[in-house]
Motif scaffolding. Structure first.
Motif, PDB file in Angstrom:
ATOM      1  N   LEU A   1       9.599 -51.226 -17.613  1.00  0.00           N
ATOM      2  CA  LEU A   1       8.141 -51.254 -17.466  1.00  0.00           C
ATOM      3  C   LEU A   1       7.466 -50.166 -18.298  1.00  0.00           C
ATOM      4  O   LEU A   1       8.022 -49.082 -18.477  1.00  0.00           O
ATOM      5  CB  LEU A   1       7.756 -51.024 -16.003  1.00  0.00           C
TER       6      LEU A   1
ATOM      7  N   PRO B   1       4.671 -47.164 -18.595  1.00  0.00           N
ATOM      8  CA  PRO B   1       4.304 -46.190 -17.553  1.00  0.00           C
ATOM      9  C   PRO B   1       3.149 -46.698 -16.691  1.00  0.00           C
ATOM     10  O   PRO B   1       2.195 -47.300 -17.204  1.00  0.00           O
ATOM     11  CB  PRO B   1       3.882 -44.948 -18.361  1.00  0.00           C
ATOM     12  N   ILE B   2       3.246 -46.473 -15.399  1.00  0.00           N
ATOM     13  CA  ILE B   2       2.158 -46.818 -14.479  1.00  0.00           C
ATOM     14  C   ILE B   2       1.313 -45.564 -14.275  1.00  0.00           C
ATOM     15  O   ILE B   2       1.821 -44.537 -13.818  1.00  0.00           O
ATOM     16  CB  ILE B   2       2.704 -47.318 -13.130  1.00  0.00           C
TER      17      ILE B   2
ATOM     18  N   ARG C   1       5.240 -57.520 -17.899  1.00  0.00           N
ATOM     19  CA  ARG C   1       5.371 -56.086 -17.594  1.00  0.00           C
ATOM     20  C   ARG C   1       3.995 -55.411 -17.577  1.00  0.00           C
ATOM     21  O   ARG C   1       3.707 -54.599 -16.697  1.00  0.00           O
ATOM     22  CB  ARG C   1       6.292 -55.417 -18.610  1.00  0.00           C
ATOM     23  N   HIS C   2       3.177 -55.749 -18.568  1.00  0.00           N
ATOM     24  CA  HIS C   2       1.833 -55.172 -18.615  1.00  0.00           C
ATOM     25  C   HIS C   2       0.986 -55.669 -17.443  1.00  0.00           C
ATOM     26  O   HIS C   2       0.182 -54.910 -16.875  1.00  0.00           O
ATOM     27  CB  HIS C   2       1.157 -55.516 -19.943  1.00  0.00           C
TER      28      HIS C   2
ATOM     29  N   TYR D   1       2.114 -56.488 -14.499  1.00  0.00           N
ATOM     30  CA  TYR D   1       2.592 -55.768 -13.312  1.00  0.00           C
ATOM     31  C   TYR D   1       1.952 -54.387 -13.223  1.00  0.00           C
ATOM     32  O   TYR D   1       1.483 -53.970 -12.154  1.00  0.00           O
ATOM     33  CB  TYR D   1       4.116 -55.624 -13.360  1.00  0.00           C
ATOM     34  N   VAL D   2       1.909 -53.675 -14.335  1.00  0.00           N
ATOM     35  CA  VAL D   2       1.332 -52.325 -14.351  1.00  0.00           C
ATOM     36  C   VAL D   2      -0.134 -52.355 -13.914  1.00  0.00           C
ATOM     37  O   VAL D   2      -0.566 -51.521 -13.104  1.00  0.00           O
ATOM     38  CB  VAL D   2       1.477 -51.690 -15.749  1.00  0.00           C
ATOM     39  N   ASP D   3      -0.901 -53.315 -14.430  1.00  0.00           N
ATOM     40  CA  ASP D   3      -2.319 -53.384 -14.059  1.00  0.00           C
ATOM     41  C   ASP D   3      -2.497 -53.757 -12.586  1.00  0.00           C
ATOM     42  O   ASP D   3      -3.335 -53.170 -11.887  1.00  0.00           O
ATOM     43  CB  ASP D   3      -3.053 -54.382 -14.955  1.00  0.00           C
TER      44      ASP D   3
ATOM     45  N   LYS E   1      -0.397 -53.200 -10.188  1.00  0.00           N
ATOM     46  CA  LYS E   1       0.067 -52.058  -9.402  1.00  0.00           C
ATOM     47  C   LYS E   1      -0.960 -50.925  -9.421  1.00  0.00           C
ATOM     48  O   LYS E   1      -1.148 -50.225  -8.416  1.00  0.00           O
ATOM     49  CB  LYS E   1       1.399 -51.563  -9.974  1.00  0.00           C
ATOM     50  N   THR E   2      -1.625 -50.742 -10.548  1.00  0.00           N
ATOM     51  CA  THR E   2      -2.664 -49.712 -10.649  1.00  0.00           C
ATOM     52  C   THR E   2      -3.815 -50.020  -9.705  1.00  0.00           C
ATOM     53  O   THR E   2      -4.350 -49.121  -9.042  1.00  0.00           O
ATOM     54  CB  THR E   2      -3.175 -49.610 -12.102  1.00  0.00           C
TER      55      THR E   2
ATOM     56  N   ARG F   1      12.651 -52.636 -13.408  1.00  0.00           N
ATOM     57  CA  ARG F   1      11.660 -51.550 -13.378  1.00  0.00           C
ATOM     58  C   ARG F   1      11.854 -50.557 -14.530  1.00  0.00           C
ATOM     59  O   ARG F   1      10.893 -49.913 -14.961  1.00  0.00           O
ATOM     60  CB  ARG F   1      11.741 -50.795 -12.043  1.00  0.00           C
TER      61      ARG F   1
END
Length: 301
Positions: free
Chosen positions: A148, A150-151, A106-107, A109-111, A113-114, A145
């Motif tokens: 996850l 926060p993005i 999950r972490h 994915y966030v990075d 996506k950022t 989703r």
């Protein structure tokens, strides 16, 4: 006679760390980057420039930890770098890779996506998002989703600064663009490497390209050429790594896509191989070699 500009000790240590990293001496690179970090932290004046340089040092040391398999230390250093300079692409990508290796999907994915908010053309981030989406769907189902973290929203000013930096060919693992003497030496070593490749002397060519990158780590073709040597020597993970570096500098580099796809094929990574070849064929639809390799990849079990 003009007085020669003084080089700060931390700058010299940083360049020495870069050379260790390029040569594959990751443990030594960690040591030298650590010395550089300690040196810059002792400066009496610490302005925006020093803050940015310290962020780069943490990111570079994180890359060394990642190569050495120390993912927790990589994450710590990337987080330090991002606290100093938020939304640094390389720090985000390195932290994402470390999270992925630790199965903290999950972490990761966030990075990834950022990073795509900053530059939607970074193929490494696209690949990461696709991998994490598949993994998280299999773990959490259709509602993945919702679980996850926060993005973050990337400010427009960050995106604009990134575009300007890319246009200026700014690379974060160098203190500044290499001088004429360094570029000349790097070019001579690259040409020597090319000569070795033509003779089939891939190990010697690899050494020449590595030495060339020590003088000029901003030359994309040296990374793709060294990737070819790694492929010939069946060092497929190293080939992927060099193609990653090339694509960070040139997101439409055909040779980097093709050679990384070849490496992925040998590593039995069918999905990533096909994704790279499709990306390549969007740029060059008539590339016969890529079309052939794509057919081979699609027939993989």
């Amino acid at each position: 006679m003009p007085q020669k500009q003084r080089t700060e000790p931390w700058m010299e240590l940083k360049l020495a760390g870069n050379k260790c990293f390029i040569a594959g001496q990751y443990g030594e690179a960690v040591t030298v980057y650590s010395q550089s970090i300690q040196s810059i932290q002792k400066l009496k004046t610490f302005g925006p420039k020093e803050k940015e340089d310290l962020a780069i040092l943490y990111s570079n040391r994180a890359a060394s930890y990642l190569k050495d398999g120390n993912c927790n230390k990589c994450i710590e250093d990337c987080t330090e770098s991002l606290q100093l300079v938020p939304f640094g692409c390389k720090a985000l990508l390195r932290r994402a890779a470390a999270y992925e290796a630790l199965e903290r999907y999950r972490h990761a994915y966030v990075d990834y996506k950022t990073v795509l908010q900053i530059d939607c053309n970074i193929s490494v981030a696209h690949d990461g998002v696709n991998r994490m989406t598949n993994v998280l769907t299999s773990i959490d189902g259709p509602s993945w989703r919702e679980k996850l973290p926060p993005i973050p929203n990337v400010p427009m000013s960050v995106k604009e600064s990134y575009v300007q930096a890319q246009q200026g060919r700014m690379v974060d693992n160098t203190e500044k663009a290499p001088g004429p003497a360094a570029v000349k030496k790097a070019k001579a070593l690259k040409e020597a490497g090319n000569g070795c490749v033509r003779k089939g002397e891939y190990k010697t060519a690899l050494e020449k390209y590595t030495e060339s990158l020590g003088y000029d780590p901003t030359e994309v073709t040296t990374y793709t050429n060294r990737a070819l040597c790694y492929l010939s020597l069946k060092m497929y993970k190293e080939a992927v790594s060099d193609c990653d570096e090339a694509l960070l500098m040139d997101s439409a580099n055909i040779k980097a896509f093709y050679r990384r796809a070849h490496a992925y094929k040998e590593l039995q990574n069918k999905k990533s191989c096909i994704e790279d070849l499709k990306s390549l064929l969007k740029i060059d639809p008539n590339n016969i070699a890529a079309q052939k390799l794509l057919k081979e990849a699609q027939n993989m079990k």
